[in-house]
Design an enzyme around this catalytic site. Structure first.
Site, mmCIF file in Angstrom:
data_model
loop_
_atom_site.group_PDB
_atom_site.id
_atom_site.type_symbol
_atom_site.label_atom_id
_atom_site.label_comp_id
_atom_site.label_asym_id
_atom_site.label_seq_id
_atom_site.Cartn_x
_atom_site.Cartn_y
_atom_site.Cartn_z
ATOM 1 N N LYS A 155 -10.829 4.920 -15.859
ATOM 2 C CA LYS A 155 -10.117 5.883 -14.340
ATOM 3 C C LYS A 155 -11.617 6.244 -13.770
ATOM 4 O O LYS A 155 -12.442 7.056 -14.154
ATOM 5 C CB LYS A 155 -9.479 7.071 -15.092
ATOM 6 C CG LYS A 155 -8.118 6.162 -15.894
ATOM 7 C CD LYS A 155 -7.163 8.627 -15.859
ATOM 8 C CE LYS A 155 -6.126 8.269 -16.918
ATOM 9 N NZ LYS A 155 -5.309 9.427 -16.504
ATOM 10 N N TYR A 175 -7.115 7.815 -8.261
ATOM 11 C CA TYR A 175 -7.395 7.881 -9.521
ATOM 12 C C TYR A 175 -7.530 6.835 -9.447
ATOM 13 O O TYR A 175 -5.588 5.947 -9.315
ATOM 14 C CB TYR A 175 -7.437 8.351 -11.251
ATOM 15 C CG TYR A 175 -5.707 9.270 -11.450
ATOM 16 C CD1 TYR A 175 -5.208 8.092 -12.243
ATOM 17 C CD2 TYR A 175 -5.233 10.490 -10.524
ATOM 18 C CE1 TYR A 175 -3.954 8.837 -12.803
ATOM 19 C CE2 TYR A 175 -4.025 10.750 -10.653
ATOM 20 C CZ TYR A 175 -4.022 10.187 -11.949
ATOM 21 O OH TYR A 175 -2.690 10.410 -12.346
ATOM 22 N N ASP A 202 1.738 18.819 -22.319
ATOM 23 C CA ASP A 202 0.113 19.373 -22.050
ATOM 24 C C ASP A 202 0.641 20.542 -22.993
ATOM 25 O O ASP A 202 -0.313 21.008 -23.712
ATOM 26 C CB ASP A 202 -0.559 19.934 -21.413
ATOM 27 C CG ASP A 202 -0.583 18.310 -19.946
ATOM 28 O OD1 ASP A 202 -0.446 17.673 -20.948
ATOM 29 O OD2 ASP A 202 -0.756 18.435 -19.218
ATOM 30 N N HIS A 238 -5.637 13.737 -21.277
ATOM 31 C CA HIS A 238 -4.364 12.560 -20.871
ATOM 32 C C HIS A 238 -5.019 11.117 -21.884
ATOM 33 O O HIS A 238 -6.055 11.117 -21.362
ATOM 34 C CB HIS A 238 -3.528 12.604 -19.927
ATOM 35 C CG HIS A 238 -3.077 13.001 -19.636
ATOM 36 N ND1 HIS A 238 -2.428 13.799 -18.464
ATOM 37 C CD2 HIS A 238 -2.174 14.866 -20.332
ATOM 38 C CE1 HIS A 238 -1.909 14.723 -18.410
ATOM 39 N NE2 HIS A 238 -1.846 15.157 -19.764
ATOM 40 N N GLU A 276 -17.629 4.281 1.075
ATOM 41 C CA GLU A 276 -16.791 3.437 0.673
ATOM 42 C C GLU A 276 -16.456 3.946 -0.825
ATOM 43 O O GLU A 276 -17.687 4.573 -1.557
ATOM 44 C CB GLU A 276 -17.852 2.413 0.795
ATOM 45 C CG GLU A 276 -18.099 1.658 1.523
ATOM 46 C CD GLU A 276 -19.630 0.346 1.172
ATOM 47 O OE1 GLU A 276 -19.917 0.252 -0.311
ATOM 48 O OE2 GLU A 276 -19.258 -0.715 1.571
ATOM 49 N N ARG A 332 -17.133 13.724 14.141
ATOM 50 C CA ARG A 332 -16.230 13.626 14.800
ATOM 51 C C ARG A 332 -15.288 13.166 13.596
ATOM 52 O O ARG A 332 -14.100 13.038 12.724
ATOM 53 C CB ARG A 332 -15.887 11.925 15.253
ATOM 54 C CG ARG A 332 -16.384 11.482 16.748
ATOM 55 C CD ARG A 332 -16.583 10.533 17.048
ATOM 56 N NE ARG A 332 -17.968 9.540 16.144
ATOM 57 C CZ ARG A 332 -18.331 8.371 15.840
ATOM 58 N NH1 ARG A 332 -16.991 7.782 15.806
ATOM 59 N NH2 ARG A 332 -18.759 7.842 14.663
ATOM 60 N N HIS A 389 -9.420 12.152 -20.318
ATOM 61 C CA HIS A 389 -9.343 13.133 -19.246
ATOM 62 C C HIS A 389 -8.315 14.356 -18.496
ATOM 63 O O HIS A 389 -7.144 14.340 -18.909
ATOM 64 C CB HIS A 389 -9.057 11.637 -18.491
ATOM 65 C CG HIS A 389 -9.139 12.714 -16.842
ATOM 66 N ND1 HIS A 389 -7.972 12.081 -15.480
ATOM 67 C CD2 HIS A 389 -10.347 12.906 -15.246
ATOM 68 C CE1 HIS A 389 -8.678 12.881 -14.968
ATOM 69 N NE2 HIS A 389 -9.877 13.235 -15.009
ATOM 70 N N ASN A 432 -3.442 6.014 -8.201
ATOM 71 C CA ASN A 432 -2.068 7.038 -8.087
ATOM 72 C C ASN A 432 -2.988 8.183 -7.549
ATOM 73 O O ASN A 432 -4.132 7.991 -7.039
ATOM 74 C CB ASN A 432 -2.211 7.272 -9.600
ATOM 75 C CG ASN A 432 -1.780 6.226 -10.342
ATOM 76 O OD1 ASN A 432 -0.686 5.738 -10.267
ATOM 77 N ND2 ASN A 432 -2.622 6.288 -11.815
#
Length: 185
Positions: free
Chosen positions: A70, A130, A166, A61, A28, A23, A117, A48
């Protein structure tokens, strides 16, 4: 839940226990008590979701002076995710680690405060999520050149699609020390 060291102290790869059958599946994505047991006691204050096309590279970043930790993962698609230690005085300053995050492997990657990151999309598209330990602050928004040769990230794309921000980001060596976090042992 299984944790895997990433190569940089503090940055962790997390594999949740996935329960699945014909299914679908369940896992978690965050459990405060379990995360505290592996050393992630941070409180998340912002969540986000982004969607990007194949070849998009976002990063590197970070926020300073309001750093964000994060917890990142991919809901759909495949990305190569990277963390760079940018803490002045750290024994691993300027070093990076990377991990493949996919909608199939369900891995999470913990990018602690004090790390830059970035990620690039390898699938046709990817939906990336995140959780952040600090609110986004446009005045603290910073970037480092994605292809900084001194860092030497082995990105799996050679000509990525980049934002204007960037494209203009400086190399790590050109960032004034007061715009970088300090290492605290």
């Amino acid at each position: 839940m299984k944790t895997i060291p990433s190569g940089l102290p503090g940055a962790l790869i997390i594999e949740p226990r996935v329960f699945g059958d014909e299914r679908g599946f369940f896992y978690e994505s965050y459990h405060q008590e379990k995360f505290e047991q592996i050393g992630i006691g941070s409180k998340f204050v912002q969540s986000n979701v982004s969607r990007s096309a194949q070849g998009v590279l976002r990063g590197l970043h970070y926020q300073w002076p309001h750093p964000q930790g994060k917890l990142v993962s991919v809901l759909e698609g495949e990305v190569y995710d990277v963390a760079v230690d940018i803490r002045r005085g750290s024994p691993t300053f300027g070093q990076w680690t990377g991990v493949m995050l996919t909608g199939e492997n369900h891995r999470h990657f913990w990018v602690p405060e004090g790390f830059a990151h970035g990620f690039c999309v390898l699938s046709e598209a990817a939906t990336f999520t995140y959780q952040c330990t600090a609110l986004y602050d446009p005045l603290a928004d910073r970037a480092i050149r994605w292809n900084d040769t001194a860092i030497g990230i082995d990105w799996p794309v050679s000509v990525p699609l980049l934002s204007e921000k960037d494209m203009r980001a400086p190399p790590l060596a050109d960032i004034p020390p007061e715009l970088l976090p300090a290492f605290t042992p």
